[in-house]
Design an enzyme around this catalytic site. Structure first.
Site, PDB file in Angstrom:
ATOM      1  N   GLU A 167      -5.050   0.739   2.894  1.00 29.07           N
ATOM      2  CA  GLU A 167      -4.706  -0.258   3.897  1.00 29.07           C
ATOM      3  C   GLU A 167      -4.795   0.317   5.295  1.00 29.07           C
ATOM      4  O   GLU A 167      -5.165  -0.372   6.238  1.00 29.07           O
ATOM      5  CB  GLU A 167      -3.295  -0.803   3.648  1.00 29.07           C
ATOM      6  CG  GLU A 167      -2.974  -2.093   4.390  1.00 29.07           C
ATOM      7  CD  GLU A 167      -2.427  -1.888   5.795  1.00 29.07           C
ATOM      8  OE1 GLU A 167      -2.374  -2.860   6.559  1.00 29.07           O
ATOM      9  OE2 GLU A 167      -2.051  -0.738   6.141  1.00 29.07           O
ATOM     10  N   GLU A 224       4.835  -5.751   3.925  1.00 30.78           N
ATOM     11  CA  GLU A 224       4.729  -5.003   5.182  1.00 30.78           C
ATOM     12  C   GLU A 224       5.995  -5.185   6.035  1.00 30.78           C
ATOM     13  O   GLU A 224       6.669  -6.219   5.948  1.00 30.78           O
ATOM     14  CB  GLU A 224       3.521  -5.494   5.978  1.00 30.78           C
ATOM     15  CG  GLU A 224       2.180  -5.089   5.423  1.00 30.78           C
ATOM     16  CD  GLU A 224       1.791  -3.674   5.816  1.00 30.78           C
ATOM     17  OE1 GLU A 224       2.609  -2.968   6.447  1.00 30.78           O
ATOM     18  OE2 GLU A 224       0.660  -3.274   5.475  1.00 30.78           O
ATOM     19  N   HIS A 282       4.372   4.567  11.960  1.00 32.18           N
ATOM     20  CA  HIS A 282       3.306   5.365  12.563  1.00 32.18           C
ATOM     21  C   HIS A 282       3.828   6.363  13.599  1.00 32.18           C
ATOM     22  O   HIS A 282       3.031   7.062  14.221  1.00 32.18           O
ATOM     23  CB  HIS A 282       2.221   4.495  13.191  1.00 32.18           C
ATOM     24  CG  HIS A 282       1.445   3.676  12.208  1.00 32.18           C
ATOM     25  ND1 HIS A 282       0.181   3.184  12.484  1.00 32.18           N
ATOM     26  CD2 HIS A 282       1.720   3.254  10.949  1.00 32.18           C
ATOM     27  CE1 HIS A 282      -0.267   2.503  11.441  1.00 32.18           C
ATOM     28  NE2 HIS A 282       0.658   2.530  10.505  1.00 32.18           N
ATOM     29  N   ASP A 293      -0.813   4.298   0.842  1.00 28.54           N
ATOM     30  CA  ASP A 293      -1.420   5.252   1.767  1.00 28.54           C
ATOM     31  C   ASP A 293      -0.696   5.212   3.101  1.00 28.54           C
ATOM     32  O   ASP A 293      -0.089   4.189   3.471  1.00 28.54           O
ATOM     33  CB  ASP A 293      -2.913   4.984   1.932  1.00 28.54           C
ATOM     34  CG  ASP A 293      -3.219   3.636   2.558  1.00 28.54           C
ATOM     35  OD1 ASP A 293      -2.601   2.633   2.120  1.00 28.54           O
ATOM     36  OD2 ASP A 293      -4.074   3.554   3.462  1.00 28.54           O
ATOM     37  N   ASP A 306       6.462   2.173   6.691  1.00 29.32           N
ATOM     38  CA  ASP A 306       5.151   1.551   6.473  1.00 29.32           C
ATOM     39  C   ASP A 306       4.361   2.321   5.423  1.00 29.32           C
ATOM     40  O   ASP A 306       3.629   3.241   5.756  1.00 29.32           O
ATOM     41  CB  ASP A 306       4.403   1.520   7.795  1.00 29.32           C
ATOM     42  CG  ASP A 306       3.103   0.765   7.734  1.00 29.32           C
ATOM     43  OD1 ASP A 306       2.897   0.011   6.773  1.00 29.32           O
ATOM     44  OD2 ASP A 306       2.278   0.945   8.647  1.00 29.32           O
ATOM     45  N   HIS A 353       0.829  -1.208   0.000  1.00 29.23           N
ATOM     46  CA  HIS A 353       0.000   0.000   0.000  1.00 29.23           C
ATOM     47  C   HIS A 353       0.861   1.255   0.000  1.00 29.23           C
ATOM     48  O   HIS A 353       1.977   1.268   0.532  1.00 29.23           O
ATOM     49  CB  HIS A 353      -0.940   0.018   1.210  1.00 29.23           C
ATOM     50  CG  HIS A 353      -0.257   0.106   2.545  1.00 29.23           C
ATOM     51  ND1 HIS A 353       0.005   1.297   3.185  1.00 29.23           N
ATOM     52  CD2 HIS A 353       0.203  -0.861   3.374  1.00 29.23           C
ATOM     53  CE1 HIS A 353       0.588   1.067   4.347  1.00 29.23           C
ATOM     54  NE2 HIS A 353       0.733  -0.244   4.490  1.00 29.23           N
TER      55      HIS A 353
END
Length: 379
Positions: A134, A163, A352, A70, A101, A68
């Site tokens: 995602e 991932e 994150h 996003d 990520d 992903h």
């Protein structure tokens, strides 16, 4: 050679916070099309998705990558030491939202795929399924790609999700499965009243506390062959009552269960309803439940695919990866319904977080691993 570090930087500079496409898939579509991949945008709702295939449709042997572009929001911008969308490199480390990520993972497998089909065209197909949904509710991302693939007769023989999978050291862990995740929303209703006259009320807060204590103290299991023990966490209890002298009429609570293959969503829902019904009878409350299942547990049994990935990781890093089912959910929970799937990617310590970052050497190493996997698969 396609530079995965430069491509990671280009992708980070695309502000693709879910559900914004931000230019990331436009960039990848152009790059892959120029390399001879047949590219199709598979957008659904507000979500942008990209499907790219090199080789014949319906090839007997096809290797797929899933990932992903996003990313989660930046958070406190003032806390960052670098522009979250600047892809700044300091001391061999690239900073930016999505650096770990997982724009680096997408860049690594896109670069590996492009160079592989150019240098050693395989007898088969190489497929990239990349989503922009995602980090959101994931209903219009990889699911949309899989729906479209089924309609078009597109097929992956096996799939690798890029991932982050390594806790501390590059190469130490790959995922062969994931726990399931189910959230349950409880609404407990009683009878409002004055705190000085509790016999004239039915206190839903007391009932909620008792139910949450009962659920959180229950041992769901002690683990299975490929999974640790399932867990239940109470995430909120709220009655929204600003008064100190009023017993409220209603209280709400939420729990999340991360469950292994000893359970199914149906079996867990039956257990939760039984516990709620018992507590309602004991306390004179009524309890309503609502469920949201974001993924069932699954495992790809160790075998040819995991052996192939593990061998490539060891060859490039000198580390033998553990086969794990730990961590949260990923889009592998959707891919497993299509074909055998495993996951391998970078160290995920900063994903994150403020100042999310990745050593550029590990991006290059990841491309080398993916290239070796492709070579081994089509050998």
């Amino acid at each position: 050679m396609t530079d995965p570090v430069a491509l990671t930087a280009d992708l980070i500079r695309c502000p693709s916070v879910t559900p914004a496409e931000g230019g990331a898939l436009v960039l990848l579509e152009r790059l892959l099309s120029e390399a001879g991949f047949a590219c199709t945008r598979v957008d659904r709702g507000e979500t942008a998705n990209l499907y790219a295939r090199w080789g014949a449709q319906g090839a007997a042997k096809s290797f797929g990558f899933n990932g992903h572009t996003d990313v989660v929001p930046v958070g406190d911008l003032a806390a960052w030491s670098a522009d979250p969308f600047g892809a700044e490199i300091r001391d061999g480390v690239m900073y930016g939202r999505g650096a770990t990520d997982m724009k680096s993972g997408v860049a690594a497998f896109a670069a590996a795929a492009i160079d592989f089909v150019r240098d050693t065209p395989p007898d088969g197909a190489v497929i990239l399924a990349i989503t922009g949904d995602e980090e959101g509710d994931a209903q219009d991302g990889t699911l949309a790609l899989l729906d479209w693939m089924a309609e078009q007769g597109e097929q992956m023989s096996v799939c690798l999700v890029g991932e982050p999978t390594c806790p501390e050291v590059m190469g130490e862990m790959m995922k062969i499965g994931r726990r399931g995740s189910m959230t349950t929303y409880f609404t407990i209703r009683g009878v409002q009243g004055h705190v000085a006259y509790p016999h004239r009320a039915v206190n839903p807060v007391h009932a909620t506390a008792a139910l949450m204590h009962r659920l959180s103290g229950h041992v769901l299991d002690t683990g299975t062959d490929h999974f640790d023990a399932s867990t239940l966490a109470v995430t909120t209890i709220d009655c929204g009552n600003p008064a100190t002298n009023v017993i409220p009429a209603e209280c709400r609570a939420t729990v999340n269960i991360r469950f292994n293959d000893a359970h199914s969503p149906d079996s867990l829902q039956r257990w939760l309803r039984s516990e709620a019904d018992q507590l309602a009878t004991q306390t004179g409350t009524t309890i309503d439940l609502r469920f949201s299942v974001s993924g069932d547990s699954f495992v790809t049994p160790p075998g040819a695919l995991s052996d192939l990935v593990a061998a490539a990781v060891t060859a490039e890093t000198g580390v033998t990866p553990a086969l794990s089912t730990s961590g949260g959910t990923s889009d592998a929970r959707f891919m497993k319904n299509h074909c055998p799937v495993v996951e391998f990617g970078l160290v995920g310590k900063t994903m994150h977080k403020v100042d999310e970052c990745v050593p550029v050497a590990e991006i290059e190493q990841l491309k080398a691993i993916y290239t070796r996997i492709l070579s081994g698969y089509f050998a």
